[in-house]
Design an enzyme around this catalytic site. Structure first.
Site, PDB file in Angstrom:
ATOM      1  N   ASP A  14      59.137  18.261 -26.979  1.00 50.39           N
ATOM      2  CA  ASP A  14      58.832  19.401 -26.098  1.00 50.39           C
ATOM      3  C   ASP A  14      59.736  20.603 -26.336  1.00 50.39           C
ATOM      4  O   ASP A  14      60.022  21.383 -25.424  1.00 50.39           O
ATOM      5  CB  ASP A  14      58.913  18.985 -24.608  1.00 50.39           C
ATOM      6  CG  ASP A  14      57.968  17.842 -24.306  1.00 50.39           C
ATOM      7  OD1 ASP A  14      56.910  17.760 -24.946  1.00 50.39           O
ATOM      8  OD2 ASP A  14      58.297  17.031 -23.424  1.00 50.39           O
ATOM      9  N   LYS A  17      57.395  23.191 -30.244  1.00 49.39           N
ATOM     10  CA  LYS A  17      56.857  23.114 -31.613  1.00 49.39           C
ATOM     11  C   LYS A  17      55.484  23.770 -31.717  1.00 49.39           C
ATOM     12  O   LYS A  17      55.178  24.447 -32.693  1.00 49.39           O
ATOM     13  CB  LYS A  17      56.758  21.645 -32.071  1.00 49.39           C
ATOM     14  CG  LYS A  17      58.104  20.943 -32.131  1.00 49.39           C
ATOM     15  CD  LYS A  17      57.953  19.467 -32.442  1.00 49.39           C
ATOM     16  CE  LYS A  17      57.265  18.659 -31.361  1.00 49.39           C
ATOM     17  NZ  LYS A  17      58.004  18.540 -30.092  1.00 49.39           N
ATOM     18  N   GLY A  41      52.132  16.604 -26.838  1.00 50.01           N
ATOM     19  CA  GLY A  41      51.431  17.632 -26.065  1.00 50.01           C
ATOM     20  C   GLY A  41      51.995  18.957 -26.515  1.00 50.01           C
ATOM     21  O   GLY A  41      53.143  19.273 -26.200  1.00 50.01           O
ATOM     22  N   HIS A  42      51.256  19.686 -27.323  1.00 47.09           N
ATOM     23  CA  HIS A  42      51.753  20.931 -27.899  1.00 47.09           C
ATOM     24  C   HIS A  42      51.014  22.103 -27.271  1.00 47.09           C
ATOM     25  O   HIS A  42      49.797  22.197 -27.356  1.00 47.09           O
ATOM     26  CB  HIS A  42      51.569  20.908 -29.431  1.00 47.09           C
ATOM     27  CG  HIS A  42      52.398  19.850 -30.101  1.00 47.09           C
ATOM     28  ND1 HIS A  42      52.408  19.640 -31.452  1.00 47.09           N
ATOM     29  CD2 HIS A  42      53.265  18.948 -29.575  1.00 47.09           C
ATOM     30  CE1 HIS A  42      53.241  18.650 -31.733  1.00 47.09           C
ATOM     31  NE2 HIS A  42      53.765  18.206 -30.612  1.00 47.09           N
ATOM     32  N   GLN A 224      56.943  14.892 -31.338  1.00 47.91           N
ATOM     33  CA  GLN A 224      58.152  14.344 -30.702  1.00 47.91           C
ATOM     34  C   GLN A 224      59.394  15.057 -31.261  1.00 47.91           C
ATOM     35  O   GLN A 224      59.292  16.187 -31.703  1.00 47.91           O
ATOM     36  CB  GLN A 224      58.252  12.817 -30.887  1.00 47.91           C
ATOM     37  CG  GLN A 224      57.200  12.023 -30.115  1.00 47.91           C
ATOM     38  CD  GLN A 224      55.834  11.993 -30.771  1.00 47.91           C
ATOM     39  OE1 GLN A 224      55.699  11.664 -31.938  1.00 47.91           O
ATOM     40  NE2 GLN A 224      54.802  12.297 -30.021  1.00 47.91           N
TER      41      GLN A 224
HETATM   42  P1  GDP Z   1      56.066  20.930 -27.912  1.00 51.89           P
HETATM   43  O1  GDP Z   1      55.670  19.549 -27.520  1.00 51.89           O
HETATM   44  O2  GDP Z   1      57.329  20.944 -28.718  1.00 51.89           O
HETATM   45  O3  GDP Z   1      54.968  21.684 -28.587  1.00 51.89           O
HETATM   46  O4  GDP Z   1      56.408  21.697 -26.565  1.00 51.89           O
HETATM   47  P2  GDP Z   1      55.525  21.670 -25.187  1.00 51.89           P
HETATM   48  O5  GDP Z   1      54.323  22.475 -25.387  1.00 51.89           O
HETATM   49  O6  GDP Z   1      55.356  20.276 -24.729  1.00 51.89           O
HETATM   50  O7  GDP Z   1      56.549  22.329 -24.188  1.00 51.89           O
HETATM   51  C1  GDP Z   1      57.044  23.608 -24.389  1.00 51.89           C
HETATM   52  C2  GDP Z   1      56.695  24.447 -23.166  1.00 51.89           C
HETATM   53  O8  GDP Z   1      57.457  25.625 -23.173  1.00 51.89           O
HETATM   54  C3  GDP Z   1      55.247  24.909 -23.140  1.00 51.89           C
HETATM   55  O9  GDP Z   1      54.830  24.993 -21.806  1.00 51.89           O
HETATM   56  C4  GDP Z   1      55.304  26.285 -23.785  1.00 51.89           C
HETATM   57  O10 GDP Z   1      54.234  27.111 -23.369  1.00 51.89           O
HETATM   58  C5  GDP Z   1      56.609  26.776 -23.269  1.00 51.89           C
HETATM   59  N1  GDP Z   1      57.346  27.708 -24.140  1.00 51.89           N
HETATM   60  C6  GDP Z   1      57.453  27.687 -25.486  1.00 51.89           C
HETATM   61  N2  GDP Z   1      58.318  28.654 -25.898  1.00 51.89           N
HETATM   62  C7  GDP Z   1      58.750  29.271 -24.784  1.00 51.89           C
HETATM   63  C8  GDP Z   1      59.695  30.316 -24.540  1.00 51.89           C
HETATM   64  O11 GDP Z   1      60.308  30.869 -25.442  1.00 51.89           O
HETATM   65  N3  GDP Z   1      59.894  30.686 -23.243  1.00 51.89           N
HETATM   66  C9  GDP Z   1      59.264  30.082 -22.205  1.00 51.89           C
HETATM   67  N4  GDP Z   1      59.537  30.491 -20.984  1.00 51.89           N
HETATM   68  N5  GDP Z   1      58.364  29.083 -22.392  1.00 51.89           N
HETATM   69  C10 GDP Z   1      58.139  28.677 -23.665  1.00 51.89           C
HETATM   70  P1  IMO Z   2      55.817  16.260 -28.195  1.00 52.19           P
HETATM   71  O1  IMO Z   2      55.188  16.203 -29.553  1.00 52.19           O
HETATM   72  C1  IMO Z   2      58.417  14.399 -25.256  1.00 52.19           C
HETATM   73  C2  IMO Z   2      58.511  10.024 -25.150  1.00 52.19           C
HETATM   74  C3  IMO Z   2      57.948   9.356 -23.913  1.00 52.19           C
HETATM   75  C4  IMO Z   2      58.817   8.109 -23.859  1.00 52.19           C
HETATM   76  C5  IMO Z   2      58.980   7.761 -25.320  1.00 52.19           C
HETATM   77  C6  IMO Z   2      58.009   6.707 -25.830  1.00 52.19           C
HETATM   78  O2  IMO Z   2      54.984  16.921 -27.154  1.00 52.19           O
HETATM   79  O3  IMO Z   2      57.206  16.776 -28.275  1.00 52.19           O
HETATM   80  P2  IMO Z   2      55.409   6.753 -26.388  1.00 52.19           P
HETATM   81  O4  IMO Z   2      54.228   7.079 -25.547  1.00 52.19           O
HETATM   82  O5  IMO Z   2      55.549   7.593 -27.602  1.00 52.19           O
HETATM   83  O6  IMO Z   2      55.510   5.275 -26.713  1.00 52.19           O
HETATM   84  O7  IMO Z   2      56.684   7.055 -25.445  1.00 52.19           O
HETATM   85  O8  IMO Z   2      58.778   8.951 -26.044  1.00 52.19           O
HETATM   86  N1  IMO Z   2      57.593  10.960 -25.836  1.00 52.19           N
HETATM   87  C7  IMO Z   2      57.704  12.288 -25.774  1.00 52.19           C
HETATM   88  N2  IMO Z   2      58.553  13.070 -25.079  1.00 52.19           N
HETATM   89  N3  IMO Z   2      57.523  14.959 -26.095  1.00 52.19           N
HETATM   90  C8  IMO Z   2      56.676  14.194 -26.818  1.00 52.19           C
HETATM   91  O9  IMO Z   2      55.858  14.710 -27.742  1.00 52.19           O
HETATM   92  C9  IMO Z   2      56.725  12.792 -26.645  1.00 52.19           C
HETATM   93  N4  IMO Z   2      56.031  11.761 -27.179  1.00 52.19           N
HETATM   94  C10 IMO Z   2      56.582  10.652 -26.683  1.00 52.19           C
HETATM   95  O10 IMO Z   2      58.098  10.167 -22.787  1.00 52.19           O
HETATM   96  O11 IMO Z   2      60.081   8.441 -23.353  1.00 52.19           O
HETATM   97 MG    MG Z   3      55.176  18.465 -25.829  1.00 53.34          MG
END
Ligand code: GDP
Ligand code: IMO
Ligand code: MG
Length: 424
Positions: A14, A17, A41-42, A224
């Site tokens: 999270d 990415k 979850g991207h 991840q």
């Molecule tokens: P990922 O799994 O690495 O793709 O990240 P996620 O999408 O799960 O979580 C990142 C969250 O931060 C999302 O809700 C994005 O919309 C948000 N986000 C990404 N970059 C920024 C930033 O620079 N500032 C803020 N405030 N939110 C951001």
């Molecule tokens: P992105 O790509 C954050 C965490 C779960 C749990 C552990 C194992 O959005 O960054 P799993 O379902 O993979 O067996 O869970 O890994 N986890 C993540 N945490 N971002 C993710 O993906 C994750 N994918 C798995 O919360 O702790």
């Molecule tokens: Mg994510």
């Protein structure tokens, strides 16, 4: 010059990415996922539209870009169909530009059932998985009991392999009235997806290798983060795949020189969702403030993310393992209103100073973070697009990180939207 770039999470996932991949995808021809599954979850925000992708590479949002899902990804076929329907609803035409490896293993409904049962059985030591069946699907793959995309095209083989699951998984499936244990139903439902998968299935290794030879540029989208890597993360509180750079190569069937640059994605503070050690976690009002301002709730499960200060020890581990060339620092804006910002520069364990992550989980659970404290910038960085427009303290914070990690900062993200970005 076009380059093949891997974008990898350096913390516990999270990191942002999705946003960074979407940004860099503009310059790439192809975007490829190599590991993980729908546990990812991207999030990508373009204009007023928000997309959350789980399996499909974030590059799909850019019209005309080609996307691949490699052999190292575990594909939930029903989840993939849902995601395609979601894209269609949003007006994204993916026809002829999304392909999946015929060698990828499938996540089937019984994997999710087993994920849930195993988590329950772990009791107080549950991992807090995403319940997407990821662990059980990778277990089957490694045990050579998995069902792969290519098996969908051989109905007899598919049926045999599904029936075999009843034998080897009887402890989970026998007598269960959960629909996910019903192998016949799974077989029937899979039949509906066969035409779709016939369109999508390819030899991804072959096609990507040819594309590289033809001068196309590839963006590798990690899922991840390093600290969730099954080998090099906080095992057993990890996911079941190699989230680090090696996973890119094995997960797509490419040689070591396919990656020319590694961009590590680093959130300006740290979050983690699920259980496991997190040395800089703040279980206080500061942590809550980070969660509130950063809107730190899981993109896949909606769970509140645990929040804490930036951890340079964990980041050194990520930079070393992935051979990170440069970093993209995200969510800088979330720190705007903190008058004091701390950075963890080392750990202390029973009076001993550590500068690297101990591999023994018991030790990692007991380390205390050693902090250096900086004055915050108390100004709004949201949407800033030039490095020099950041206040002095914000620039100092970024320089401190880059100096410690001995990497360049390539991108600073100052908001969730595509244009809220500094290209350094
Ligand atoms: P990922 O799994 O690495 O793709 O990240 P996620 O999408 O799960 O979580 C990142 C969250 O931060 C999302 O809700 C994005 O919309 C948000 N986000 C990404 N970059 C920024 C930033 O620079 N500032 C803020 N405030 N939110 C951001
Ligand atoms: P992105 O790509 C954050 C965490 C779960 C749990 C552990 C194992 O959005 O960054 P799993 O379902 O993979 O067996 O869970 O890994 N986890 C993540 N945490 N971002 C993710 O993906 C994750 N994918 C798995 O919360 O702790
Ligand atoms: Mg994510």
């Amino acid at each position: 010059m076009k380059r093949n770039v891997a974008v990898l999470g350096c913390q516990w996932g999270d990191e942002g990415k999705g946003k960074i991949v979407d940004l860099l995808a503009a310059e790439a021809d192809i975007i490829a996922r190599s590991q993980g599954g729908a546990n990812a979850g991207h999030t990508i925000i373009v204009g007023d539209t928000k997309y959350v992708l789980h399996l499909i590479p974030s590059g799909i949002i850019h019209p005309g870009k080609i996307c691949y899902i490699g052999n190292g990804v575990v594909i939930d076929p029903f989840g993939l169909k849902e995601e395609l329907d979601f894209l269609a609803e949003k007006g994204i035409d993916y026809t002829g530009r999304l392909f999946v490896s015929a060698a990828a293993n499938l996540v089937l409904p019984y994997h999710k059932l087993i994920d849930a049962v195993e988590e329950r059985n772990r009791g107080t030591e549950s991992i807090g998985t995403t319940m997407r069946g990821i662990g059980p699907a990778y277990v089957d793959k490694v045990a050579r009991n998995g069902i792969r995309v290519a098996d969908l095209f051989a109905p007899d083989r598919l049926r045999n392999r599904l029936e075999y699951q009843l034998k080897i998984k009887s402890v989970y499936l026998a007598g269960s009235d959960d629909e996910r244990a019903n192998i016949n139903l799974t077989f029937e439902k899979l039949q509906e997806l066969v035409p779709l998968f016939k369109e999508l299935a390819r030899d991804v290794s072959l096609e990507l290798t040819r594309a590289i030879k033809n001068g196309k540029s590839i963006l590798f989208e990690g899922a991840q983060g390093t600290m969730l890597d099954v080998d090099l993360g906080t095992y057993p509180y990890a996911t079941s795949s190699n989230t680090t750079v090696g996973g890119v190569l094995t997960g797509l069937g490419l040689g070591p020189k396919a990656i020319e640059e590694v961009v590590g994605v680093v959130k300006a503070y740290t979050t983690r969702v699920g259980a496991g050690p997190f040395p800089t976690e703040l279980v206080d009002r500061t942590g809550e403030k980070l969660r509130d301002i950063g809107d730190e709730f899981g993109a896949t499960t909606g769970r509140p993310r645990r929040c804490g200060w930036l951890d340079l020890v964990a980041l050194r581990h990520a930079v070393r393992i992935n051979g990170v060339d440069s970093i993209a620092v995200t969510k800088l804006d979330v720190l705007d209103s903190f008058s004091e910002i701390k950075i963890c520069t080392g750990y202390s364990l029973n009076g001993e100073d550590l500068s690297e992550v101990p591999l023994d989980l018991a030790e990692l659970c007991h380390v205390k973070p050693v902090y250096t404290s900086m004055d915050g910038w108390n100004s709004d960085t949201t949407g800033i697009t030039k490095f020099d427009d950041l206040s002095e303290n914000a620039r100092d914070y970024l320089r401190y990180i880059a100096d410690d990690l001995e990497v360049k900062i390539r991108i600073v993200s100052t908001g969730a939207k595509r244009q809220e970005t500094i290209l350094v």
